[in-house]
Enzyme design. Sequence first.
Site, PDB file in Angstrom:
ATOM      1  N   ARG A 133      12.008 -83.575  71.940  1.00 34.08           N
ATOM      2  CA  ARG A 133      13.131 -83.879  72.812  1.00 34.08           C
ATOM      3  C   ARG A 133      14.122 -84.710  72.008  1.00 34.08           C
ATOM      4  O   ARG A 133      13.748 -85.392  71.061  1.00 34.08           O
ATOM      5  CB  ARG A 133      12.671 -84.660  74.048  1.00 34.08           C
ATOM      6  CG  ARG A 133      11.671 -83.910  74.923  1.00 34.08           C
ATOM      7  CD  ARG A 133      11.182 -84.778  76.077  1.00 34.08           C
ATOM      8  NE  ARG A 133      10.276 -84.058  76.964  1.00 34.08           N
ATOM      9  CZ  ARG A 133       8.959 -83.991  76.830  1.00 34.08           C
ATOM     10  NH1 ARG A 133       8.366 -84.642  75.816  1.00 34.08           N
ATOM     11  NH2 ARG A 133       8.212 -83.302  77.678  1.00 34.08           N
ATOM     12  N   ARG A 266      14.708 -77.147  71.510  1.00 38.28           N
ATOM     13  CA  ARG A 266      13.297 -77.313  71.880  1.00 38.28           C
ATOM     14  C   ARG A 266      12.776 -76.057  72.573  1.00 38.28           C
ATOM     15  O   ARG A 266      11.660 -75.600  72.287  1.00 38.28           O
ATOM     16  CB  ARG A 266      13.169 -78.538  72.790  1.00 38.28           C
ATOM     17  CG  ARG A 266      11.768 -78.809  73.339  1.00 38.28           C
ATOM     18  CD  ARG A 266      11.794 -80.137  74.064  1.00 38.28           C
ATOM     19  NE  ARG A 266      10.809 -80.231  75.129  1.00 38.28           N
ATOM     20  CZ  ARG A 266       9.566 -80.674  74.974  1.00 38.28           C
ATOM     21  NH1 ARG A 266       9.126 -81.029  73.781  1.00 38.28           N
ATOM     22  NH2 ARG A 266       8.749 -80.753  76.010  1.00 38.28           N
ATOM     23  N   TYR A 298       8.296 -69.892  79.364  1.00 33.70           N
ATOM     24  CA  TYR A 298       8.776 -69.245  78.147  1.00 33.70           C
ATOM     25  C   TYR A 298       8.258 -67.815  78.010  1.00 33.70           C
ATOM     26  O   TYR A 298       8.868 -67.002  77.318  1.00 33.70           O
ATOM     27  CB  TYR A 298       8.395 -70.078  76.909  1.00 33.70           C
ATOM     28  CG  TYR A 298       8.993 -71.458  76.945  1.00 33.70           C
ATOM     29  CD1 TYR A 298      10.373 -71.635  76.879  1.00 33.70           C
ATOM     30  CD2 TYR A 298       8.202 -72.589  77.085  1.00 33.70           C
ATOM     31  CE1 TYR A 298      10.942 -72.896  76.941  1.00 33.70           C
ATOM     32  CE2 TYR A 298       8.752 -73.849  77.145  1.00 33.70           C
ATOM     33  CZ  TYR A 298      10.127 -74.009  77.069  1.00 33.70           C
ATOM     34  OH  TYR A 298      10.684 -75.260  77.141  1.00 33.70           O
TER      35      TYR A 298
END
Length: 314
Positions: A133, A266, A298
């Site tokens: 992050r 990310r 994802y």
Amino acid sequence: MKLMERVKATLRVKRYSLRTEKTYCYWIRFFIRFHRMQHPANMAGNEVRQFLEYLALERHVAAATQNQALNAIVFLYRHVLDQPLGEVGNFSRAKRPKRLPVVLSHQEVMDVFEHLSGSMLLIASLMYGSGLRVSEACRLRVKDIDFARHVITVRAGKGNKDRTTLLPPSCAQPLHTHIQIAEQQLTSRIETNAIPVSLPYALDRKYPNAGISLAWQWLFPSSKPCFDEWGRVVLHHIHTSAVQKAVKYAMRSSSLTRPGSCHSLRHSFATQLLSQGTDIRTVQELLGHKSIETTQIYTHVLGNGFAGVRSPLG
């Protein structure tokens, strides 16, 4: 002790992050102002429900924002007032839209990197190459880099948890250079009555010299010193907003077909690993996700949830 001072003290005793402290204090103040400065001890579930419905119906906040406000108020009643909140009851919840994250191809990431340099390029490379992050990349210290094992240790990430992730080989030399620069800057500061780096919790009392030791130096320090939460002058890390601004500018300059951000790097790390056949549990650990369901988003980005179904058009 005043109520907000008690809130801050309790958050610090429980070692919540400074960012969470600011957020919780904001929502608690908002809750009190909404009810015309009534003391929370004189209110209960009904008043909380009214406030949450106001946020959803009048302010049109996102679902995550409404949950954040609820978490702050629950913390106030449970840990500060030591007073059961009681039943909040049913209330209008902000709708959580189902959106897929913006991910970039490897070539698109490389195009973005063409418009970055120096520390900004290295931070962006760590977000893409290690899945960090933006806040985690900015907070890296010299001691968090393990060149021998090719590992980066993320300290107090989301949920105040530590984890390890990959150290991209291409980042090793730039990181070595940053450590050398940090050492030179530290030597210079020591010679001129050093301003120590900011340290977590009471570490400076336990290890008085930690603030001027190389291991604890920020890899990406701020250009100017600042005051910490106790009013002491310290050297903090680079602010996340500076990185976000630089990455957004680079993404606009590279003419991407869709808007992206630091978090897109990310996201792209995760999708690249999954497309290479990396086990989803491993990706979950590298990203520091609490739930596997968060990581599974994802697979939808990649289209792997279609069980081999092919389009009839061919």
